[in-house]
Design a protein around this motif. Structure first.
Motif, PDB file in Angstrom:
ATOM      1  N   ILE A  99       3.242  27.746  15.417  1.00 38.87           N
ATOM      2  CA  ILE A  99       4.237  27.261  14.452  1.00 38.87           C
ATOM      3  C   ILE A  99       4.676  28.337  13.461  1.00 38.87           C
ATOM      4  CG2 ILE A  99       2.490  26.277  12.874  1.00 38.87           C
ATOM      5  CD1 ILE A  99       5.843  24.603  13.621  1.00 38.87           C
ATOM      6  N   LEU A 100       3.727  29.162  12.993  1.00 40.75           N
ATOM      7  CA  LEU A 100       4.089  30.165  11.982  1.00 40.75           C
ATOM      8  C   LEU A 100       5.023  31.231  12.546  1.00 40.75           C
ATOM      9  CD1 LEU A 100       0.739  30.669  10.021  1.00 40.75           C
ATOM     10  CD2 LEU A 100       2.685  29.195   9.471  1.00 40.75           C
ATOM     11  N   GLU A 104      13.405  29.338  14.337  1.00 37.46           N
ATOM     12  CA  GLU A 104      14.243  28.135  14.309  1.00 37.46           C
ATOM     13  C   GLU A 104      15.085  28.037  15.578  1.00 37.46           C
ATOM     14  OE1 GLU A 104      15.830  27.816  10.278  1.00 37.46           O
ATOM     15  OE2 GLU A 104      17.289  26.412  11.130  1.00 37.46           O
ATOM     16  N   GLU A 105      15.553  29.199  16.062  1.00 39.85           N
ATOM     17  CA  GLU A 105      16.409  29.145  17.262  1.00 39.85           C
ATOM     18  C   GLU A 105      15.618  28.718  18.510  1.00 39.85           C
ATOM     19  OE1 GLU A 105      16.669  32.398  15.489  1.00 39.85           O
ATOM     20  OE2 GLU A 105      16.588  33.918  17.057  1.00 39.85           O
ATOM     21  N   ASP A 106      14.297  28.991  18.504  1.00 35.05           N
ATOM     22  CA  ASP A 106      13.472  28.548  19.638  1.00 35.05           C
ATOM     23  C   ASP A 106      13.285  27.030  19.584  1.00 35.05           C
ATOM     24  OD1 ASP A 106      13.198  31.143  20.493  1.00 35.05           O
ATOM     25  OD2 ASP A 106      11.332  31.477  19.390  1.00 35.05           O
ATOM     26  N   GLY A 145       3.799  16.007  26.097  1.00 31.63           N
ATOM     27  CA  GLY A 145       4.560  15.110  25.221  1.00 31.63           C
ATOM     28  C   GLY A 145       3.711  13.926  24.782  1.00 31.63           C
ATOM     29  N   ILE A 146       2.604  13.696  25.488  1.00 35.16           N
ATOM     30  CA  ILE A 146       1.686  12.600  25.136  1.00 35.16           C
ATOM     31  C   ILE A 146       0.496  13.146  24.340  1.00 35.16           C
ATOM     32  CG2 ILE A 146       0.227  10.744  26.087  1.00 35.16           C
ATOM     33  CD1 ILE A 146       1.990  10.940  28.674  1.00 35.16           C
ATOM     34  N   GLY A 151       0.925  25.825  20.439  1.00 31.71           N
ATOM     35  CA  GLY A 151       1.920  26.819  20.859  1.00 31.71           C
ATOM     36  C   GLY A 151       3.170  26.200  21.453  1.00 31.71           C
ATOM     37  N   GLN A 152       3.203  24.868  21.503  1.00 28.78           N
ATOM     38  CA  GLN A 152       4.364  24.213  22.127  1.00 28.78           C
ATOM     39  C   GLN A 152       4.910  23.069  21.261  1.00 28.78           C
ATOM     40  OE1 GLN A 152       3.165  23.194  26.291  1.00 28.78           O
ATOM     41  NE2 GLN A 152       4.681  24.762  26.818  1.00 28.78           N
ATOM     42  N   ALA A 153       4.932  23.266  19.933  1.00 27.61           N
ATOM     43  CA  ALA A 153       5.391  22.175  19.051  1.00 27.61           C
ATOM     44  C   ALA A 153       6.809  21.743  19.413  1.00 27.61           C
ATOM     45  CB  ALA A 153       5.324  22.623  17.594  1.00 27.61           C
ATOM     46  N   ASN A 154       7.684  22.709  19.715  1.00 27.31           N
ATOM     47  CA  ASN A 154       9.074  22.375  20.049  1.00 27.31           C
ATOM     48  C   ASN A 154       9.147  21.615  21.378  1.00 27.31           C
ATOM     49  OD1 ASN A 154       8.260  24.639  21.525  1.00 27.31           O
ATOM     50  ND2 ASN A 154      10.089  25.860  21.079  1.00 27.31           N
TER      51      ASN A 154
END
Ligand code: NAI
Length: 247
Positions: A99-100, A104-106, A145-146, A151-154
């Motif tokens: 996250i840090l 934003e574009e990612d 997603g569940i 490393g995959q918040a988006n």
């Protein structure tokens, strides 16, 4: 055959899971619209293989997150194959980072393709399904997603968003003989996962009771079942195809 003479649009079907879904739907009798963002040579191969099975196929190359493209794609498919009966929202990308460090574009890019693209296609093609009083929408989400993944918040947020959209649309469209379901694959061997290090792969496999990576075909056979007449009373569900990873 499960989907004889139906017309299916599979987004992101030039390779990987989408390709396997396109091929399996064709094997089960469907004519297929193949969509991809780039590398059209691979889409041409899928088209040839589908045509060799005696089905019709068309390629529509472009970005599913672009409303103008989705409009044009609908016109092109309608002109060449007729209406779309089965929509598989499969196109997806990753832009992983903690996250840090996540730009934003990612965040925006992953939301655009993985979530907005599915919304735009569902909006466009559900109109035809409502008129026909028959339809299948299958959204390719992910187990992360569940359960989430560092490393995959988006990516996880977009895939979780797809689950909410799936259930809402299942409620909106269910009375018109249209089902909307999600498939949540686990760790599937494709170009997307080939980017992971061997160490990360070993670590992830420890969480999979099946003790192997899934194949695109493992996912495709479930999608073709959900697209079939026989799955007509399954609506708003999330089917994990993950070797037991998320239970
Ligand atoms: P891949 O990277 O091998 O293939 C992605 C496909 O999507 C390609 O055809 C590409 O052209 C297309 N695409 C990408 N951006 C697009 C855009 N903006 N517009 C139209 N098409 C676009 O990926 P893979 O592994 O086959 O994944 C397919 C789906 O399954 C994705 O939604 C992915 O998130 C999901 N998934 C994959 C898992 C895996 O372990 N490989 C696990 C869980 C879910």
């Amino acid at each position: 055959m499960r989907v004889n003479n139906k017309v299916a649009l599979v987004t992101g079907s030039s390779r990987g899971i989408g390709r396997a879904i396109a091929m399996e739907l064709a094997r089960q009798g469907a004519h297929v619209a193949i969509n991809c963002a780039s590398r059209i040579v691979e889409a041409e191969e899928v088209k040839q293989e589908i045509e060799a099975m005696g089905r019709r196929a068309v390629i529509v190359q472009g970005n599913v997150a672009d409303p103008g493209f989705v409009d044009g794609m609908a016109k092109e498919i309608t002109a060449s194959l007729g209406k779309v009966d089965i929509l598989v929202n499969n196109a997806g990308i990753t832009r992983d980072n903690l996250i840090l460090r996540m730009k934003e574009e990612d965040w925006d890019a992953v939301m655009q393709v993985n979530l907005k693209g599915a919304f735009l296609c569902a909006k466009k093609f559900s109109r035809q399904m409502l008129k026909a009083r028959w339809g299948r929408i299958i959204n390719i989400s992910s187990v992360v997603g569940i359960i989430g993944n560092p490393g995959q918040a988006n990516y996880c947020a977009a895939k979780a968003g797809l689950l909410g959209m799936t259930k809402s649309l299942a409620r909106e469209l269910g009375s018109r003989n249209i089902t909307v379901n999600a498939v949540a694959p686990g760790f599937i061997a494709t170009e997307m996962t080939a980017q992971l290090s061997q160490e990360k792969e070993r670590e992830m496999l420890k969480q999979v009771p099946a003790n192997r990576l899934g194949t695109p075909e493992d996912v495709a056979s479930i999608v073709s079942f959900l697209a079939s007449e026989g799955a007509g009373y399954i609506n708003g569900q999330v089917l994990a195809v993950d070797g037991g990873m998320s239970m």
